[in-house]
Enzyme design. Structure first.
Site, PDB file in Angstrom:
ATOM      1  N   ASN A 186      15.661  50.504   8.469  1.00 44.60           N
ATOM      2  CA  ASN A 186      17.035  50.326   8.551  1.00 44.60           C
ATOM      3  C   ASN A 186      17.550  49.781   7.221  1.00 44.60           C
ATOM      4  O   ASN A 186      18.745  49.339   7.133  1.00 44.60           O
ATOM      5  CB  ASN A 186      17.526  49.454   9.753  1.00 44.60           C
ATOM      6  CG  ASN A 186      16.695  48.149   9.752  1.00 44.60           C
ATOM      7  OD1 ASN A 186      16.056  47.723   9.038  1.00 44.60           O
ATOM      8  ND2 ASN A 186      17.287  47.140  10.947  1.00 44.60           N
ATOM      9  N   LYS A 187      16.595  49.433   6.253  1.00 45.35           N
ATOM     10  CA  LYS A 187      17.329  48.848   5.040  1.00 45.35           C
ATOM     11  C   LYS A 187      17.891  49.841   4.094  1.00 45.35           C
ATOM     12  O   LYS A 187      17.728  51.097   4.296  1.00 45.35           O
ATOM     13  CB  LYS A 187      15.990  48.099   4.362  1.00 45.35           C
ATOM     14  CG  LYS A 187      15.394  47.114   5.275  1.00 45.35           C
ATOM     15  CD  LYS A 187      16.536  45.885   5.594  1.00 45.35           C
ATOM     16  CE  LYS A 187      16.063  44.838   6.232  1.00 45.35           C
ATOM     17  NZ  LYS A 187      15.673  45.004   7.750  1.00 45.35           N
ATOM     18  N   ASN A 188      18.662  49.157   2.970  1.00 44.70           N
ATOM     19  CA  ASN A 188      18.997  50.274   2.078  1.00 44.70           C
ATOM     20  C   ASN A 188      17.979  51.111   1.203  1.00 44.70           C
ATOM     21  O   ASN A 188      18.315  51.939   0.488  1.00 44.70           O
ATOM     22  CB  ASN A 188      20.097  49.293   1.273  1.00 44.70           C
ATOM     23  CG  ASN A 188      21.411  48.630   1.803  1.00 44.70           C
ATOM     24  OD1 ASN A 188      20.881  48.118   3.014  1.00 44.70           O
ATOM     25  ND2 ASN A 188      22.426  48.722   1.376  1.00 44.70           N
TER      26      ASN A 188
END
Length: 381
Positions: A186-188
């Site tokens: 879910n990270k950039n």
């Protein structure tokens, strides 16, 4: 506004043909463990963040563990950190033998660790300060660095939320003594699992290079290429290596980071304009003046709104939401090990925070649909 009922996830991958080709490139190479993709990623990451060393590892949790060990956290030492964070931040202190000392967030508008609270918590046992740039919004780094330097305490940046965010003219993750990034799904920068440690300190870097792979003096790739024929083990190490597939994916994601963050910023502007009409919702970091990457889009609900009921309502409308975060000091394990704590701002915000969907590919129509659903719930429609 009238919209169909889309399924809107909390986050979504910014993936395309490049990631597929990266995985196939690794498979064709027949080298899966730490190797040339990892080396290339480390060089590209260090260049992007303008740091001397970037060291890839298996997760941000392992990065934080190694960072704590590198700065000298051990039994009998304390580490000041926020409770309003993912539990890995404080778990990593315990892994190293230290004790987390929780500091409150700055206010009900600024959800990053309070410099004044840090100052109050420092004592002779304090070995490090961990800051966490919540949602991609920078902590008050000038004040925190000044406090740390005055007390000769290293600063660890938990930059899991922060790739591509700035504090003044510096990228987050390049300011403290050592920093840790996450490549979780879910990270950039999304690879599924993986992480990175950044530092300008040669001693930290050399130590971490050694202990991320069992404390061995040579890597598998060195022996494969004939650069070494055996190895010694000179320290207690760990199997915290990243693999080539995750490294290759991270290289693609790093190239997409700037444009992806810009798309998130545009989405945030649309959210803010629409949500400003709703009296019972507050958007934090109202006075924030630096460039944030909008890793997540958190809002603060009025105390009259039942958060659980709202989350169920939105879920039934096809909208996924979450809570960032249940505070660490309220978890059963931490209450058992460390007793009760009162962190007034953290306790208040954590009861009423709600995270709305945010990702590079979210559309204007999806944001409008989410806002309409919020309005309908609050107005009882």
């Amino acid at each position: 506004m009238s919209h169909s009922n889309p399924a809107i996830p909390l986050f979504d991958l910014n993936y395309g043909r490049e990631e597929k080709e990266a995985v196939l490139r690794v498979l064709r190479s027949k080298w899966l463990t730490m190797g040339p993709e990892t080396e290339a990623l480390e060089n590209e990451f260090a260049g992007y963040f303008k740091v001397k060393h970037a060291l890839a590892v298996s997760s941000c949790t392992t990065a934080l563990h190694l960072a704590n060990l590198a700065v000298g956290v051990k039994k009998g030492t304390n580490v000041i950190c926020p409770s309003f964070t993912f539990v890995a931040t404080s778990n990593s202190v315990l892994y190293a033998g230290g004790i987390p000392v929780f500091a409150d967030i700055a206010s009900t508008d600024d959800w990053t660790i309070s410099p004044n609270e840090i100052k109050k918590k420092i004592n002779k046992k304090t070995r490090a300060i961990i800051v966490m740039h919540y949602g991609g919004f920078a902590c008050k780094m000038d004040e925190i660095i000044e406090i740390a330097k005055h007390n000769k305490i290293p600063v660890i940046e938990d930059a899991a939320h922060a790739p591509g965010s700035f504090y003044k003219d510096r990228l987050l993750g390049s300011i403290g003594d050592i920093s840790c990034f996450s490549f979780f799904s879910n990270k950039n920068i999304s690879t599924g699992e993986g992480g990175m440690i950044c530092t300008d300190n040669d001693d930290y870097a050399n130590y971490i290079k050694k202990i991320r792979s069992h404390g061995m003096t040579s890597a598998t790739l060195d022996r494969h290429h004939g650069h070494a024929y055996s190895y010694d083990v000179t320290d207690l190490g760990y199997n915290y290596r990243i693999d080539e597939i995750h490294a290759a994916l991270a290289r693609c994601q790093l190239k997409k980071l700037k444009k992806g963050n810009e798309r998130r910023r545009l989405a945030a502007i649309r959210y803010k304009n629409a949500l400003s009409k709703i009296n019972k919702i507050t958007i934090p970091f109202a006075d924030y003046s630096f460039s944030a990457n909008y890793h997540i889009f958190p809002i603060l609900l009025n105390k009259s709104i039942n958060r659980h009921s709202l989350m169920v309502y939105l879920r039934n409308k096809g909208i996924q939401t979450s809570i960032h975060y249940p505070p660490v000091h309220k978890f059963s394990y931490y209450k058992t090990v460390m007793g009760d704590h009162i962190l007034r701002n953290t306790d208040s915000v954590s009861l009423h925070e709600l995270t709305l969907p945010m990702y590079a590919g979210i559309t204007d129509a999806q944001i409008d649909y989410i806002v309409d659903a919020l309005i309908n719930f609050i107005e009882g429609k």
